[in-house]
Enzyme design. Structure first.
Site, PDB file in Angstrom:
ATOM      1  N   ASP A 181      20.447 -58.116 -39.997  1.00 31.11           N
ATOM      2  CA  ASP A 181      19.157 -58.494 -40.598  1.00 31.11           C
ATOM      3  C   ASP A 181      18.556 -57.296 -41.336  1.00 31.11           C
ATOM      4  OD1 ASP A 181      18.715 -57.174 -38.115  1.00 31.11           O
ATOM      5  OD2 ASP A 181      16.674 -57.934 -38.045  1.00 31.11           O
ATOM      6  N   HIS A 488      28.307 -61.152 -38.941  1.00 37.17           N
ATOM      7  CA  HIS A 488      26.946 -61.659 -39.192  1.00 37.17           C
ATOM      8  C   HIS A 488      26.140 -60.507 -39.785  1.00 37.17           C
ATOM      9  CE1 HIS A 488      23.570 -64.476 -38.431  1.00 37.17           C
ATOM     10  NE2 HIS A 488      22.863 -63.365 -38.285  1.00 37.17           N
ATOM     11  N   ASP A 532      35.193 -64.816 -34.799  1.00 37.57           N
ATOM     12  CA  ASP A 532      34.961 -64.138 -36.071  1.00 37.57           C
ATOM     13  C   ASP A 532      34.355 -65.125 -37.065  1.00 37.57           C
ATOM     14  OD1 ASP A 532      34.956 -62.444 -38.221  1.00 37.57           O
ATOM     15  OD2 ASP A 532      37.095 -62.686 -38.657  1.00 37.57           O
ATOM     16  N   GLU A 541      27.692 -59.967 -34.850  1.00 33.58           N
ATOM     17  CA  GLU A 541      26.779 -59.199 -35.685  1.00 33.58           C
ATOM     18  C   GLU A 541      27.194 -57.728 -35.616  1.00 33.58           C
ATOM     19  OE1 GLU A 541      22.613 -60.203 -35.227  1.00 33.58           O
ATOM     20  OE2 GLU A 541      22.005 -58.784 -36.771  1.00 33.58           O
TER      21      GLU A 541
HETATM   22  O1  9MR Z   1      20.273 -63.319 -38.356  1.00 37.55           O
HETATM   23  C1  9MR Z   1      19.573 -63.098 -37.141  1.00 37.55           C
HETATM   24  C2  9MR Z   1      20.202 -61.960 -36.376  1.00 37.55           C
HETATM   25  O2  9MR Z   1      20.096 -60.762 -37.108  1.00 37.55           O
HETATM   26  C3  9MR Z   1      19.592 -61.834 -34.994  1.00 37.55           C
HETATM   27  O3  9MR Z   1      20.290 -60.912 -34.208  1.00 37.55           O
HETATM   28  C4  9MR Z   1      19.614 -63.185 -34.292  1.00 37.55           C
HETATM   29  C5  9MR Z   1      18.953 -63.150 -32.924  1.00 37.55           C
HETATM   30  O4  9MR Z   1      17.643 -62.789 -32.996  1.00 37.55           O
HETATM   31  O5  9MR Z   1      18.983 -64.172 -35.073  1.00 37.55           O
HETATM   32  C6  9MR Z   1      19.579 -64.355 -36.336  1.00 37.55           C
HETATM   33  O6  9MR Z   1      18.846 -65.301 -37.043  1.00 37.55           O
HETATM   34  C7  9MR Z   1      19.051 -66.618 -36.686  1.00 37.55           C
HETATM   35  C8  9MR Z   1      17.809 -67.162 -36.004  1.00 37.55           C
HETATM   36  O7  9MR Z   1      17.586 -66.497 -34.783  1.00 37.55           O
HETATM   37  C9  9MR Z   1      17.926 -68.651 -35.789  1.00 37.55           C
HETATM   38  N1  9MR Z   1      18.214 -69.315 -37.028  1.00 37.55           N
HETATM   39  C10 9MR Z   1      19.451 -68.866 -37.673  1.00 37.55           C
HETATM   40  C11 9MR Z   1      19.399 -67.394 -37.947  1.00 37.55           C
HETATM   41  C12 9MR Z   1      20.743 -66.899 -38.495  1.00 37.55           C
HETATM   42  O8  9MR Z   1      20.979 -67.247 -39.768  1.00 37.55           O
HETATM   43  O1  9MR Z   2      20.969 -55.967 -29.189  1.00 35.49           O
HETATM   44  C1  9MR Z   2      19.954 -56.896 -28.903  1.00 35.49           C
HETATM   45  C2  9MR Z   2      20.307 -57.644 -27.642  1.00 35.49           C
HETATM   46  O2  9MR Z   2      20.337 -56.770 -26.547  1.00 35.49           O
HETATM   47  C3  9MR Z   2      19.326 -58.779 -27.408  1.00 35.49           C
HETATM   48  O3  9MR Z   2      19.777 -59.534 -26.310  1.00 35.49           O
HETATM   49  C4  9MR Z   2      19.235 -59.633 -28.661  1.00 35.49           C
HETATM   50  C5  9MR Z   2      18.265 -60.797 -28.531  1.00 35.49           C
HETATM   51  O4  9MR Z   2      16.956 -60.347 -28.444  1.00 35.49           O
HETATM   52  O5  9MR Z   2      18.844 -58.846 -29.749  1.00 35.49           O
HETATM   53  C6  9MR Z   2      19.768 -57.850 -30.062  1.00 35.49           C
HETATM   54  O6  9MR Z   2      19.295 -57.106 -31.132  1.00 35.49           O
HETATM   55  C7  9MR Z   2      19.205 -57.764 -32.384  1.00 35.49           C
HETATM   56  C8  9MR Z   2      17.789 -57.599 -32.856  1.00 35.49           C
HETATM   57  O7  9MR Z   2      16.926 -58.339 -32.022  1.00 35.49           O
HETATM   58  C9  9MR Z   2      17.604 -58.030 -34.305  1.00 35.49           C
HETATM   59  N1  9MR Z   2      18.553 -57.342 -35.154  1.00 35.49           N
HETATM   60  C10 9MR Z   2      19.913 -57.592 -34.746  1.00 35.49           C
HETATM   61  C11 9MR Z   2      20.164 -57.071 -33.356  1.00 35.49           C
HETATM   62  C12 9MR Z   2      21.621 -57.241 -32.948  1.00 35.49           C
HETATM   63  O8  9MR Z   2      21.999 -58.539 -32.742  1.00 35.49           O
END
Ligand code: 9MR
Ligand code: 9MR
Length: 568
Positions: A181, A488, A532, A541
């Site tokens: 993100d 991701h 994947d 991610e």
């Molecule tokens: O793309 C988002 C990712 O970077 C985060 O780690 C993840 C968890 O917070 O959420 C992803 O976004 C998703 C969102 O939570 C729910 N709708 C779909 C999004 C991914 O395209």
């Molecule tokens: O690394 C984080 C993990 O420990 C948490 O369980 C998760 C859901 O809150 O979020 C992960 O971190 C994400 C962050 O919230 C948004 N950017 C992407 C990070 C990696 O997925």
């Protein structure tokens, strides 16, 4: 077809039965960038055989060995055998073969298989720079326009203060995108920046000699430091005038999969809190110590970091228990932490080293010291303590040593007993980073104790990430025969280049979330539960806090391999 080494095959009934239920395609698991010539070599086998041999490209059998096992790993539900051929040291191309079967797999023994990975792992941070164009001269096909200038960032209601009411416009450019993100989070930036600085601190000569082909290459600083400063300088902009530090700089919701230059949502700074301010204080204090060695090239920076650390620390003392609460209109990453005693310990140790303030010894007795992660940073305080014997009372220093080595030795014992030669016995989001951080702890222990058990075990961790794991993936993008293609990562997912941006460590298997790809089947076994797929943010991610321990570990192994070569 290579020569088959016929040594006879012993198959137990039990083994055949279990193998039938094993649908894993890769039956010989090897580090896909090669084994380190001078070090231990363990391949894993999931096939019914009791011995193995190594054959050269011109058909000579150069090694025969017995497989050790089979042993069962409940996390992956497979029976595996270890093939140890550490004694074979000559660099070259080989085949790993199982007698009586047609199974064989090509691999390399190489003086330094992890040097390129170490470089690429740092370069990945460059590719994730915010407010910054990736120029063709440095990024090649991965060139892209700058995005998110962050010169107009709004103070969110949760962050409003008398001097900076809601809607105040701030400038906070630069720094790394957190992950797939486009947001920037202080808690996660703290451990990441610290870990990058730690790599430089432990392997200064090694990192000074690495050319990463970034715009700053060729100045008088190590490229690793240049890259790290890009984020450190952003962090400094996240401190309010009263010393408190904003939790994150973010859009209200995650932006879609578009390139940075096409993402234009409004950005905000969100709630100051104690966790973010402690992580900030710890990182700035540590940076100040390291930057003192670069005062000619970076005049005044060590001092700015020191002042920022002290101001944040003082703010925390006035506001000791403000936890992050995600405001209802914000849905990006929370990085919320209900227990900040470990943050107090880490920052407390850093402030002791920086200013001579009291060591947080009561926490030393109370805390659980674990593998570091964004929400569990106590062990970072121990590492800093170990490196600063002169600044900590001898009695406390000895206690820090005891706690640290007790934990690392526990990791070594776990790996020794485990079917797969790693220490992991829990599976969190970003499990690959836990493996990398365990490797980091082992290399820190090795730096002080010089006992090769730490180095060997850390190399097994590195090899796990490079392919010796139940999924058979080399988890580093751009490396290996079977490597993530669909991370991701908003840039990789929208740049129209089929290859992912290289040098990133995929988060890896875990069973924390199953709702990310509703149409895709995933294993219920935690060590196999990886796909994947672009949708799989919970397993595929990438993130800066996962890449930083990869930088440390790959660099540490590459450095150790180099030392072996020069004494050969
Ligand atoms: O793309 C988002 C990712 O970077 C985060 O780690 C993840 C968890 O917070 O959420 C992803 O976004 C998703 C969102 O939570 C729910 N709708 C779909 C999004 C991914 O395209
Ligand atoms: O690394 C984080 C993990 O420990 C948490 O369980 C998760 C859901 O809150 O979020 C992960 O971190 C994400 C962050 O919230 C948004 N950017 C992407 C990070 C990696 O997925």
């Amino acid at each position: 077809m290579k020569k088959l080494c016929i040594l006879g095959v012993l198959i137990t009934g039990l083994f055949i039965q279990t193998m039938a239920g094993n649908d894993q395609e890769d039956r010989i698991l090897l580090p896909q960038n090669g084994f380190v010539a001078g070090l231990n070599k363990i391949a894993m086998v999931r096939a019914p055989a009791d011995s193995f041999c190594i054959i050269t490209a011109d058909n000579n059998i150069v090694f025969r060995g017995k497989l050790q096992g089979p042993a069962f790993w409940s996390y992956s539900g497979d029976w595996v055998q270890k093939a140890d051929f550490s004694a074979l040291k000559a660099p070259g191309e080989y085949y790993f073969a199982l007698p009586g079967t047609k199974e064989q797999r090509r691999f390399r023994i190489h003086d330094d298989p992890y040097g390129d990975i170490a470089n690429a792992a740092v370069k990945a941070f460059y590719y994730n720079r915010c407010s910054y164009p990736i120029l063709p001269a440095y990024g090649g096909v991965f060139q892209r326009e700058a995005g998110h200038p962050d010169r107009e960032v709004y103070v969110h209601q949760s962050a409003a203060s008398e001097k900076r009411p809601e809607g105040t416009v701030l400038s906070s450019p630069g720094g790394w995108y957190d992950a797939g993100d486009y947001n920037k989070y202080i808690v996660n930036s703290g451990i990441t920046t610290y870990t990058m600085l730690l790599a430089l601190e432990y392997f200064p000569t090694y990192w000074k000699s690495r050319n990463l082909a970034i715009p700053e290459s060729g100045n008088n600083l190590p490229d690793l430091l240049d890259e790290t400063l890009f984020n450190l300088r952003w962090m400094l902009t996240m401190q309010d005038s009263d010393g408190g530090v904003y939790h994150k700089l973010t859009t209200l919701n995650f932006e879609p999969f578009v390139m940075p230059a096409d993402a234009h949502d409004k950005r905000y700074v969100i709630q100051k809190n104690t966790a973010a301010s402690l992580d900030f204080a710890a990182t700035m204090a540590h940076a100040s110590g390291i930057l003192a060695d670069f005062s000619t090239e970076l005049p005044g920076l060590a001092d700015s970091c020191r002042k920022a650390a002290v101001a944040a620390w003082n703010w925390c003392k006035k506001n000791p228990g403000i936890l992050y609460r995600q405001p209802p209109d914000i849905s990006t990453g929370a990085y919320g932490d209900g227990d900040i005693r470990d943050e107090w310990f880490w920052a407390g140790v850093e402030m002791t080293v920086l200013t001579g303030s009291a060591f947080p010894d009561s926490l030393l007795n109370k805390l659980q010291f674990q593998t570091p992660s964004w929400g569990s940073v106590a062990t970072l305080g121990l590492i800093t303590a170990l490196t600063n014997s002169g600044k900590i009372k001898p009695e406390l220093y000895t206690r820090c040593q005891t706690v640290f080595y007790t934990y690392v030795d526990q990791l070594i014992n776990l790996a020794d007993k485990s079917a797969w030669p790693v220490s992991l016995d829990y599976w969190a989001w970003g499990s690959n980073s836990d493996i990398a951080n365990q490797g980091l702890l082992k290399m820190v222990a090795y730096a002080f104790r010089n006992d090769v058990k730490y180095l060997h075990s850390a190399l097994n961790d590195m090899n796990y990430l490079a392919g010796v794991n139940p999924t058979g993936y080399c988890f580093i993008t751009g490396f290996g025969e079977k490597s993530p293609m669909n991370i991701h990562h908003r840039v990789s997912g929208s740049d129209k280049i089929s290859d992912p941006v290289p040098g990133f460590l995929a988060g890896g298997p875990n069973t924390v979330v199953f709702s990310d790809c509703p149409d895709i089947r995933r294993s219920l076994l935690p060590a196999l539960s990886y796909v994947d797929e672009l949708c799989s943010y919970s397993t595929n991610e990438i993130a800066i806090n996962w890449n930083a321990p990869l930088v440390f570990l790959a660099g540490a192994i590459s450095c150790a391999a180099g030392q072996l070569q020069s004494t050969k």
